[in-house]
Design a protein around this motif. Structure first.
Motif, PDB file in Angstrom:
ATOM      1  N   SER A   1      -2.549  39.191 -45.314  1.00 35.94           N
ATOM      2  CA  SER A   1      -1.842  40.312 -44.696  1.00 35.94           C
ATOM      3  C   SER A   1      -0.340  40.119 -44.805  1.00 35.94           C
ATOM      4  O   SER A   1       0.159  38.995 -44.941  1.00 35.94           O
ATOM      5  CB  SER A   1      -2.262  40.468 -43.226  1.00 35.94           C
ATOM      6  N   ASP A   2       0.395  41.225 -44.760  1.00 37.65           N
ATOM      7  CA  ASP A   2       1.851  41.222 -44.883  1.00 37.65           C
ATOM      8  C   ASP A   2       2.419  41.969 -43.690  1.00 37.65           C
ATOM      9  O   ASP A   2       2.418  43.205 -43.647  1.00 37.65           O
ATOM     10  CB  ASP A   2       2.249  41.899 -46.206  1.00 37.65           C
ATOM     11  N   HIS A   3       2.902  41.216 -42.696  1.00 38.07           N
ATOM     12  CA  HIS A   3       3.412  41.801 -41.456  1.00 38.07           C
ATOM     13  C   HIS A   3       4.774  41.217 -41.107  1.00 38.07           C
ATOM     14  O   HIS A   3       5.072  40.069 -41.451  1.00 38.07           O
ATOM     15  CB  HIS A   3       2.459  41.507 -40.294  1.00 38.07           C
ATOM     16  N   PHE A   4       5.579  42.003 -40.392  1.00 36.46           N
ATOM     17  CA  PHE A   4       6.770  41.459 -39.741  1.00 36.46           C
ATOM     18  C   PHE A   4       6.433  41.050 -38.316  1.00 36.46           C
ATOM     19  O   PHE A   4       6.879  40.010 -37.838  1.00 36.46           O
ATOM     20  CB  PHE A   4       7.915  42.478 -39.743  1.00 36.46           C
TER      21      PHE A   4
ATOM     22  N   PRO B   1       5.867  48.857 -49.545  1.00 39.96           N
ATOM     23  CA  PRO B   1       7.082  48.703 -50.354  1.00 39.96           C
ATOM     24  C   PRO B   1       8.051  49.869 -50.195  1.00 39.96           C
ATOM     25  O   PRO B   1       8.692  50.281 -51.176  1.00 39.96           O
ATOM     26  CB  PRO B   1       6.515  48.662 -51.773  1.00 39.96           C
ATOM     27  N   THR B   2       8.168  50.404 -48.975  1.00 40.29           N
ATOM     28  CA  THR B   2       8.908  51.666 -48.829  1.00 40.29           C
ATOM     29  C   THR B   2      10.076  51.624 -47.860  1.00 40.29           C
ATOM     30  O   THR B   2      11.052  52.345 -48.055  1.00 40.29           O
ATOM     31  CB  THR B   2       7.954  52.797 -48.382  1.00 40.29           C
ATOM     32  N   VAL B   3      10.017  50.846 -46.795  1.00 36.87           N
ATOM     33  CA  VAL B   3      11.067  50.898 -45.773  1.00 36.87           C
ATOM     34  C   VAL B   3      11.663  49.507 -45.554  1.00 36.87           C
ATOM     35  O   VAL B   3      12.800  49.234 -45.941  1.00 36.87           O
ATOM     36  CB  VAL B   3      10.532  51.467 -44.444  1.00 36.87           C
ATOM     37  N   ARG B   4      10.903  48.627 -44.937  1.00 37.79           N
ATOM     38  CA  ARG B   4      11.404  47.272 -44.648  1.00 37.79           C
ATOM     39  C   ARG B   4      11.721  46.522 -45.936  1.00 37.79           C
ATOM     40  O   ARG B   4      12.662  45.733 -45.994  1.00 37.79           O
ATOM     41  CB  ARG B   4      10.343  46.524 -43.823  1.00 37.79           C
TER      42      ARG B   4
ATOM     43  N   ASN C   1       5.786  47.344 -38.199  1.00 37.58           N
ATOM     44  CA  ASN C   1       6.518  46.460 -39.107  1.00 37.58           C
ATOM     45  C   ASN C   1       7.753  47.111 -39.712  1.00 37.58           C
ATOM     46  O   ASN C   1       8.758  46.446 -39.952  1.00 37.58           O
ATOM     47  CB  ASN C   1       5.598  46.018 -40.248  1.00 37.58           C
ATOM     48  N   GLU C   2       7.665  48.397 -39.980  1.00 40.33           N
ATOM     49  CA  GLU C   2       8.696  49.047 -40.780  1.00 40.33           C
ATOM     50  C   GLU C   2       9.869  49.575 -39.959  1.00 40.33           C
ATOM     51  O   GLU C   2      10.960  49.770 -40.490  1.00 40.33           O
ATOM     52  CB  GLU C   2       8.079  50.198 -41.585  1.00 40.33           C
ATOM     53  N   SER C   3       9.674  49.805 -38.659  1.00 37.86           N
ATOM     54  CA  SER C   3      10.755  50.385 -37.855  1.00 37.86           C
ATOM     55  C   SER C   3      11.771  49.354 -37.396  1.00 37.86           C
ATOM     56  O   SER C   3      12.740  49.699 -36.716  1.00 37.86           O
ATOM     57  CB  SER C   3      10.171  51.115 -36.643  1.00 37.86           C
ATOM     58  N   VAL C   4      11.582  48.092 -37.783  1.00 40.86           N
ATOM     59  CA  VAL C   4      12.502  47.042 -37.320  1.00 40.86           C
ATOM     60  C   VAL C   4      13.917  47.236 -37.860  1.00 40.86           C
ATOM     61  O   VAL C   4      14.878  46.682 -37.304  1.00 40.86           O
ATOM     62  CB  VAL C   4      11.977  45.637 -37.704  1.00 40.86           C
ATOM     63  N   LEU C   5      14.082  48.014 -38.922  1.00 44.62           N
ATOM     64  CA  LEU C   5      15.417  48.265 -39.460  1.00 44.62           C
ATOM     65  C   LEU C   5      16.119  49.424 -38.757  1.00 44.62           C
ATOM     66  O   LEU C   5      17.253  49.762 -39.093  1.00 44.62           O
ATOM     67  CB  LEU C   5      15.335  48.545 -40.960  1.00 44.62           C
ATOM     68  N   GLY C   6      15.434  50.055 -37.800  1.00 40.28           N
ATOM     69  CA  GLY C   6      16.066  51.108 -37.015  1.00 40.28           C
ATOM     70  C   GLY C   6      16.039  52.477 -37.652  1.00 40.28           C
ATOM     71  O   GLY C   6      16.665  53.402 -37.141  1.00 40.28           O
ATOM     72  N   THR C   7      15.294  52.622 -38.748  1.00 36.35           N
ATOM     73  CA  THR C   7      15.194  53.931 -39.393  1.00 36.35           C
ATOM     74  C   THR C   7      14.070  54.741 -38.751  1.00 36.35           C
ATOM     75  O   THR C   7      13.143  54.189 -38.155  1.00 36.35           O
ATOM     76  CB  THR C   7      14.905  53.771 -40.893  1.00 36.35           C
TER      77      THR C   7
ATOM     78  N   PRO D   1       5.402  51.521 -32.255  1.00 31.74           N
ATOM     79  CA  PRO D   1       6.442  50.733 -32.917  1.00 31.74           C
ATOM     80  C   PRO D   1       6.527  49.249 -32.586  1.00 31.74           C
ATOM     81  O   PRO D   1       7.201  48.512 -33.300  1.00 31.74           O
ATOM     82  CB  PRO D   1       7.738  51.432 -32.466  1.00 31.74           C
ATOM     83  N   THR D   2       5.891  48.789 -31.504  1.00 31.29           N
ATOM     84  CA  THR D   2       6.051  47.378 -31.131  1.00 31.29           C
ATOM     85  C   THR D   2       4.714  46.796 -30.694  1.00 31.29           C
ATOM     86  O   THR D   2       3.789  47.536 -30.296  1.00 31.29           O
ATOM     87  CB  THR D   2       7.041  47.220 -29.962  1.00 31.29           C
ATOM     88  N   PRO D   3       4.588  45.454 -30.705  1.00 28.98           N
ATOM     89  CA  PRO D   3       3.378  44.840 -30.154  1.00 28.98           C
ATOM     90  C   PRO D   3       3.119  45.240 -28.703  1.00 28.98           C
ATOM     91  O   PRO D   3       1.951  45.382 -28.298  1.00 28.98           O
ATOM     92  CB  PRO D   3       3.666  43.340 -30.277  1.00 28.98           C
ATOM     93  N   ALA D   4       4.180  45.441 -27.921  1.00 30.44           N
ATOM     94  CA  ALA D   4       3.992  45.852 -26.527  1.00 30.44           C
ATOM     95  C   ALA D   4       3.335  47.227 -26.441  1.00 30.44           C
ATOM     96  O   ALA D   4       2.449  47.452 -25.605  1.00 30.44           O
ATOM     97  CB  ALA D   4       5.332  45.863 -25.796  1.00 30.44           C
ATOM     98  N   HIS D   5       3.739  48.161 -27.311  1.00 31.64           N
ATOM     99  CA  HIS D   5       3.112  49.479 -27.309  1.00 31.64           C
ATOM    100  C   HIS D   5       1.647  49.390 -27.757  1.00 31.64           C
ATOM    101  O   HIS D   5       0.780  50.067 -27.195  1.00 31.64           O
ATOM    102  CB  HIS D   5       3.877  50.432 -28.238  1.00 31.64           C
TER     103      HIS D   5
END
Length: 318
Positions: A36-39, A74-77, A109-115, A247-251
């Motif tokens: 798996s590929d996760h942030f 391969p699109t955001v992060r 994983n992908e929203s970590v850049l704030g987009t 968006p987060t592990p907490a959610h």
């Protein structure tokens, strides 16, 4: 004949553990690896999330099995140019035994850049454009591209394998399965249903390989296994698009609080009943999958591999 691989979970294990599990998988008779590929992990109890490309480098030295990401977004992060470079180098290290599994990703994983996190149709557009860029880079050509979602200027990969890396596309809904058929070298999904495979094949997939993954929880005690699966992976029972948009592990954890141990026991093969494990995998075989990857939830990896080596894989070999 269906092949059987092992699914390495970067959400639940650190890099050293993952490499050791790969060794155990090869010794147990599994013939391929997913990773798996996760942030982020899905929840804090899973507790890990190493950088997958570093782990793949270690796997290339530790085992002789083929490796595939399941899956990279391969699109955001990660811009498609960087995804292409990472995949090409991985394929060189693995002497061609690498496939790039891609998907439209999760906000986790992908929203970590704030987009902003796009809607599903836009994410599929982005994935299709990204795959187009990656394929051109795999050929070793200099790429300049100005598209709807990405700009690339004078990019060229100098370290590339002898053959372009195959790209398999993950899909869950009908539209995504059609995109996979159109742009993929293979199809990835998690459910043992023939209809998505048929849609993939009708949309251009033809006879290309179809692969699936499932999670089990082996333990001598069935109730202990259910507790482990419910503690670590309740998110697998979340419905619809929730896992893609929270968006987060907490959610994810807040939504997962609605998942009961009974739901987990109904949907996850738990315990040490050999026939139950064999039957859960045969559903994928009967649906027409070429390779099925199994993941063991929880810390007892050695017990799982011993069980599959001696009890499960021999029954599936015929």
């Amino acid at each position: 004949m269906t092949e059987f691989g092992y699914f390495l979970s970067c959400e639940e294990h650190g890099p050293t553990e993952l490499v050791e599990q790969a060794r155990m998988a090869e010794q147990a008779g599994f013939t391929a690896l997913w990773i798996s590929d996760h942030f982020h992990p899905w929840n804090d109890r899973q507790g890990q999330s190493p950088f997958v490309w570093s782990v793949i480098g270690a796997l290339s030295e530790a085992v002789s099995l083929p490796v595939e990401t399941a899956v990279t977004c391969p699109t955001v992060r990660m811009h498609p140019v960087l995804a292409a470079q990472a995949a090409a180098t991985s394929s060189v290290l693995l002497e061609g035994r690498f496939r790039l599994g891609v998907g439209s990703g999760e906000a986790l994983n992908e929203s970590v850049l704030g987009t902003a996190w796009p809607e599903a149709a836009v994410r599929l557009e982005m994935l299709e454009e990204a795959v187009q860029i990656i394929r051109r880079l795999f050929e070793g050509e200099e790429v300049s591209h100005r598209g709807r979602h990405y700009t690339v200027q004078n990019a060229r990969l100098y370290t590339v394998p002898d053959q372009p890396v195959p790209i398999d596309v993950s899909a869950f809904g009908p539209q995504a399965a059609e995109v996979a058929g159109r742009i993929g070298d293979g199809f990835i999904t998690m459910q043992p249903e023939p209809e998505p495979i048929e849609r993939f094949r009708r949309s251009g997939g033809g006879t290309k390989p179809v692969t699936a993954g499932l999670k089990v929880c082996w333990a001598l005690d069935h109730e202990e296994a259910v507790r482990t699966a419910h503690r670590l992976w309740p998110n697998d029972q979340l419905p619809g698009e929730l896992p893609q948009v929270l968006p987060t592990p907490a959610h994810i954890d807040q939504a997962s609080s609605l998942v009961t141990p009974e739901q987990v026991a109904e949907h996850v093969t738990c315990g040490s009943d050999t026939e139950a494990h064999v039957a859960s995998i045969r559903r994928y075989v009967d649906a027409g999958f070429d390779t099925v990857y199994v993941n063991q939830m929880g810390p007892d990896q050695q017990g799982f591999f011993d069980f599959y080596r001696t009890k499960v894989l021999p029954q599936l070999a015929g």
